[in-house]
Design a protein around this motif. Sequence first.
Motif, PDB file in Angstrom:
ATOM      1  N   SER A 152      17.672 -13.116  41.136  1.00 41.27           N
ATOM      2  CA  SER A 152      18.231 -11.781  40.918  1.00 41.27           C
ATOM      3  C   SER A 152      19.449 -11.847  40.010  1.00 41.27           C
ATOM      4  O   SER A 152      19.637 -11.012  39.120  1.00 41.27           O
ATOM      5  CB  SER A 152      18.595 -11.138  42.251  1.00 41.27           C
ATOM      6  OG  SER A 152      19.139  -9.853  42.069  1.00 41.27           O
ATOM      7  N   GLU A 153      20.300 -12.829  40.246  1.00 39.33           N
ATOM      8  CA  GLU A 153      21.484 -12.991  39.409  1.00 39.33           C
ATOM      9  C   GLU A 153      21.103 -13.322  37.970  1.00 39.33           C
ATOM     10  O   GLU A 153      21.825 -12.989  37.035  1.00 39.33           O
ATOM     11  CB  GLU A 153      22.376 -14.088  39.982  1.00 39.33           C
ATOM     12  CG  GLU A 153      23.042 -13.703  41.301  1.00 39.33           C
ATOM     13  CD  GLU A 153      23.790 -14.857  41.924  1.00 39.33           C
ATOM     14  OE1 GLU A 153      23.675 -15.986  41.400  1.00 39.33           O
ATOM     15  OE2 GLU A 153      24.477 -14.631  42.941  1.00 39.33           O
ATOM     16  N   ALA A 154      19.951 -13.977  37.812  1.00 44.90           N
ATOM     17  CA  ALA A 154      19.492 -14.305  36.463  1.00 44.90           C
ATOM     18  C   ALA A 154      18.755 -13.137  35.817  1.00 44.90           C
ATOM     19  O   ALA A 154      18.315 -13.242  34.670  1.00 44.90           O
ATOM     20  CB  ALA A 154      18.580 -15.530  36.510  1.00 44.90           C
ATOM     21  N   GLY A 155      18.595 -12.023  36.563  1.00 43.13           N
ATOM     22  CA  GLY A 155      17.944 -10.843  36.025  1.00 43.13           C
ATOM     23  C   GLY A 155      16.448 -10.960  35.897  1.00 43.13           C
ATOM     24  O   GLY A 155      15.822 -10.300  35.064  1.00 43.13           O
ATOM     25  N   ARG A 156      15.824 -11.781  36.755  1.00 47.91           N
ATOM     26  CA  ARG A 156      14.390 -12.032  36.624  1.00 47.91           C
ATOM     27  C   ARG A 156      13.568 -11.293  37.658  1.00 47.91           C
ATOM     28  O   ARG A 156      12.354 -11.274  37.581  1.00 47.91           O
ATOM     29  CB  ARG A 156      14.109 -13.535  36.744  1.00 47.91           C
ATOM     30  CG  ARG A 156      14.729 -14.348  35.638  1.00 47.91           C
ATOM     31  CD  ARG A 156      14.406 -15.821  35.824  1.00 47.91           C
ATOM     32  NE  ARG A 156      12.956 -16.029  35.844  1.00 47.91           N
ATOM     33  CZ  ARG A 156      12.391 -17.167  36.205  1.00 47.91           C
ATOM     34  NH1 ARG A 156      13.145 -18.175  36.605  1.00 47.91           N
ATOM     35  NH2 ARG A 156      11.079 -17.298  36.195  1.00 47.91           N
ATOM     36  N   ILE A 157      14.211 -10.717  38.719  1.00 51.19           N
ATOM     37  CA  ILE A 157      13.442 -10.091  39.781  1.00 51.19           C
ATOM     38  C   ILE A 157      13.417  -8.581  39.591  1.00 51.19           C
ATOM     39  O   ILE A 157      14.446  -7.961  39.355  1.00 51.19           O
ATOM     40  CB  ILE A 157      14.025 -10.441  41.155  1.00 51.19           C
ATOM     41  CG1 ILE A 157      13.789 -11.920  41.437  1.00 51.19           C
ATOM     42  CG2 ILE A 157      13.393  -9.597  42.248  1.00 51.19           C
ATOM     43  CD1 ILE A 157      14.264 -12.348  42.783  1.00 51.19           C
TER      44      ILE A 157
END
Length: 268
Positions: free
Chosen positions: A245-250
């Motif tokens: 989520s922090e990596a913006g992938r979810i």
Amino acid sequence: MTQKPKTTQKLKRGVPLLPSLFTVGNLFCGHYSLIATLQGEYAHAAMAIGIGMVADILDGRLARMTDSESAFGGAFDSLADVLTFGIAPATLMFSWALSGLERIGWMVSFFFLACSAARLARFMVHTGNHDRRYFIGLPAPSAAAMLAAMAFYSPARVTTPALSYGVVVMVVMLAILMISKVRYRSFKNIDLRARQPYPLVAVLAIGFALIANASQTVLLLMAAIYLASGPIEKLWQQLRRQRLSEAGRIDVHDDLGRARIDPSDKTS
């Protein structure tokens, strides 16, 4: 048209009875555990619960392998489970460690019984409606096995208040885990009819050797590891989702905690 031999026909008619025979064995173990508890033979009571767990596993496996699953068999199995993995361990805990706490003791043991019955009822209702690789909530046999392993490890009656309250904490925690949504692996995807069963045979051989040499310690350790596996796996999945989520992938998550990756993300 040739007729099948009578012996073959009799065997086919008798196959559906095999799972029920193991269910009767499970029921007997629960009954014997209660009698042993009333007589103060806590080690024997704990062993009966453990043997009942083995019988419960085998009756389900046999029913699936012989295609003899039925509504009667499922209901019969659940009723036997209430005795062996609900009433028997609750009574064992009260007599072994909780009777000195009076009202708290019987309330805690009843709470375990109520949660185990609710867990078994939920299992009956939702059979076939979830991922068969997982149980939703700690299975009642596993919760009972943890309590039985504790009594088997130290069968002398608990008289120290501090230890009794420690048992209270364990019983309540197990009860809550049974009715929780924490997932536990069911191992139903293990194929016992695999062409190369050597790894499974090796693991079983090692397990039996360890149990034979240090049964009390090994059984308690096995029960504790499975008990901890559900919360640990859930925590690991949450940490993994947080990192993604922090990596913006979810994008979103489903109810089983599996992440749906944003289609715009092309990274591997």
